[in-house]
Design a protein around this motif. Structure first.
Motif, PDB file in Angstrom:
ATOM      1  N   PRO A   1       0.372  70.283  29.443  1.00 25.21           N
ATOM      2  CA  PRO A   1       1.318  69.640  28.511  1.00 25.21           C
ATOM      3  C   PRO A   1       0.836  68.267  28.026  1.00 25.21           C
ATOM      4  CG  PRO A   1       2.483  70.580  30.386  1.00 25.21           C
ATOM      5  CD  PRO A   1       1.024  70.661  30.709  1.00 25.21           C
ATOM      6  N   SER A   2       0.364  67.424  28.953  1.00 20.14           N
ATOM      7  CA  SER A   2      -0.123  66.094  28.565  1.00 20.14           C
ATOM      8  C   SER A   2      -1.414  66.193  27.763  1.00 20.14           C
ATOM      9  CB  SER A   2      -0.354  65.234  29.815  1.00 20.14           C
ATOM     10  OG  SER A   2       0.855  65.031  30.505  1.00 20.14           O
ATOM     11  N   PHE A   3      -2.267  67.145  28.112  1.00 23.74           N
ATOM     12  CA  PHE A   3      -3.514  67.360  27.375  1.00 23.74           C
ATOM     13  C   PHE A   3      -3.211  67.711  25.916  1.00 23.74           C
ATOM     14  CE2 PHE A   3      -6.954  70.240  25.986  1.00 23.74           C
ATOM     15  CZ  PHE A   3      -8.052  69.410  26.173  1.00 23.74           C
ATOM     16  N   ILE A   4      -2.215  68.571  25.722  1.00 26.35           N
ATOM     17  CA  ILE A   4      -1.825  68.993  24.375  1.00 26.35           C
ATOM     18  C   ILE A   4      -1.175  67.839  23.607  1.00 26.35           C
ATOM     19  CG2 ILE A   4      -0.213  70.474  23.102  1.00 26.35           C
ATOM     20  CD1 ILE A   4      -2.668  71.942  24.139  1.00 26.35           C
ATOM     21  N   LYS A   5      -0.283  67.130  24.271  1.00 24.32           N
ATOM     22  CA  LYS A   5       0.505  66.097  23.595  1.00 24.32           C
ATOM     23  C   LYS A   5      -0.271  64.805  23.374  1.00 24.32           C
ATOM     24  CE  LYS A   5       4.658  63.265  24.279  1.00 24.32           C
ATOM     25  NZ  LYS A   5       5.758  62.931  25.225  1.00 24.32           N
TER      26      LYS A   5
END
Length: 438
Positions: free
Chosen positions: A247-251
């Motif tokens: 999630p953090s990688f994407i965001k």
């Protein structure tokens, strides 16, 4: 193939496993979504503590109860143990209904712990029972279906729990669904025929440390089995790092919209499922570990490529459509899918290898020991990720370090190969070397 399809005990086990995994993930996803977005007056710190506590309370029973669960599974009729576990699941999700209706986070945390206990006692049985209900040539296929079912249940349960809380569906309906699925699992468990005890004279040992030491010594003597356990545990470590940071990688890293995260999560689950299902075809029904080091190395290469995504793909967040139209988007999509597909091919033969290379009287106990090591690796992955990120290590760097570890594992599991295969590759290398020198 026809005989496999008509194997009613296997499909009863498959249904029991599928419904149980769905409920586990549905419940935990609903809990995290409720705590994160719908618990009024809760600070960010409290939310993080609740979510972390939920993860810890679910994993802790795997450490605490796995040695006892393995002994019980070898000592008694496995089908009877499965039924009692499924009865407990019905009671646990009934208790959780109160927590969802009244939004009581403490009761839900207690329920998560009980679900962890349920999983700790079910896990050794669901794997050790396969050689009892399938002929040896079908064990690989059986593991493939079980693993595919697990990841299908993870996908549907995780999405279903989050969506029902996000859409503010009635907690009564949510609780009804949990209880209904648990009852379906209980019905399936009643269709599993009695399985004679593999160790009727086994004395149940209450000492946790004594039992873990005994199983450690046993697997150390069976070196290839021990290395298979380490390889399986590393797979779950990689999965924990990737899925927790996705999630953090994407965001924050590549900066794309939230629907890209959902797409890649579904793709990862689909890839593992397809890889698991195709194991039987790829390995021609043979339980073999000779491809494991190569698959581990291929996973490392893919992780290195994912780690190279260290900057935003665009100045503004990309939609899913724009993401899939870009070269970098297609490259990351291919990396995630192939990594998960190879992961399915990697893990299924390892489970089948353990099931068929330990004594039947110790099979459940060794699988329970495997569960302890798996849980340890996953907890370590979460703790190490937290520490490194707290030191301002970037997510791509974290994935890069994981890829280095994957290379080390690829080298480590070379010893899992049969001596005949090692001699074959050594002779090939020596012949090539002497021809080159000549």
């Amino acid at each position: 193939m026809k005989n496999f399809i008509q194997n009613k005990p296997f499909w009863a086990l498959f249904g029991t496993q599928l419904f149980g995994s769905f409920n586990d993930n549905f419940f935990r996803s609903a809990f995290v979504t409720l705590i994160t977005f719908h618990l009024v007056g809760t600070s960010e710190t409290a939310i993080s503590l609740f979510v972390s506590a939920g993860f810890g309370l679910f994993m802790f029973p795997a450490f605490l109860f796995s040695p006892l669960a393995g002994q019980l599974a070898d000592r008694f009729d496995k089908s009877l143990i499965i039924r009692w576990v499924k009865i407990s699941e019905v009671l646990i999700v009934t208790l959780s209904a109160y927590g969802f209706v009244y939004k009581d986070p403490y009761l839900l945390l207690a329920t998560i712990f009980f679900m962890g206990v349920h999983t700790a006692f079910f896990s050794p049985v669901k794997y050790s029972i396969l050689p009892d209900i399938l002929p040896e040539e079908k064990v690989l296929s059986g593991n493939g279906y079980i693993e595919a079912g697990i990841f299908l249940a993870i996908m549907l349960g995780t999405l279903g729990g989050a969506v029902m809380i996000h859409l503010e569906i009635s907690p009564f309906l949510l609780s009804f669904l949990l209880i209904l699925v648990a009852l379906l699992g209980l019905v399936c468990s009643w269709l599993i025929p009695p399985i004679p005890s593999r160790a009727p004279d086994l004395k149940i040992r209450a000492s946790w440390t004594g039992e873990v030491k005994r199983l450690f010594r046993y697997t150390q003597r069976e070196e290839r089995v021990y290395r298979a356990i380490i390889a399986i545990s590393w797979f779950w470590l990689v999965g924990t790092v990737l899925l927790s940071q996705l999630p953090s990688f994407i965001k924050d890293v590549i900066r794309v919209e939230e629907n890209v995260f959902i797409f890649l999560l579904l793709l990862f689950t689909l890839g593992v499922g397809i890889g698991s299902l195709l194991c039987n075809w790829v390995f021609e029904t043979k339980i073999t570990t000779k491809h494991v080091p190569l698959l581990a190395l291929l996973m490392a290469i893919l992780l290195f490529d994912i780690a190279n995504f260290g900057s935003p793909l665009s100045e503004t967040p990309l939609s899913l459509f724009s993401f899939l139209r870009s070269f970098q988007g297609l490259r990351l999509t291919a990396d995630i899918f192939v990594l998960s597909f190879v992961g399915g091919l990697f893990i299924v033969p390892l489970y089948a290898f353990i099931q068929t290379h330990v004594l039947p009287s110790k099979r459940s106990q060794v699988i329970a020991f495997n569960n302890i090591i798996n849980a340890g690796f996953m907890v370590f992955a979460s703790f190490a990720s937290f520490c490194l990120l707290s030191l301002n290590v970037s997510i791509p760097t974290l994935i890069f370090l994981t890829a280095f570890g994957q290379v080390a594992v690829a080298i480590y599991v070379i010893r899992i190969l049969p001596d005949s295969v090692l001699r074959y590759f050594l002779l090939k290398y020596l012949r090539f070397l002497f021809r080159f020198k000549a």
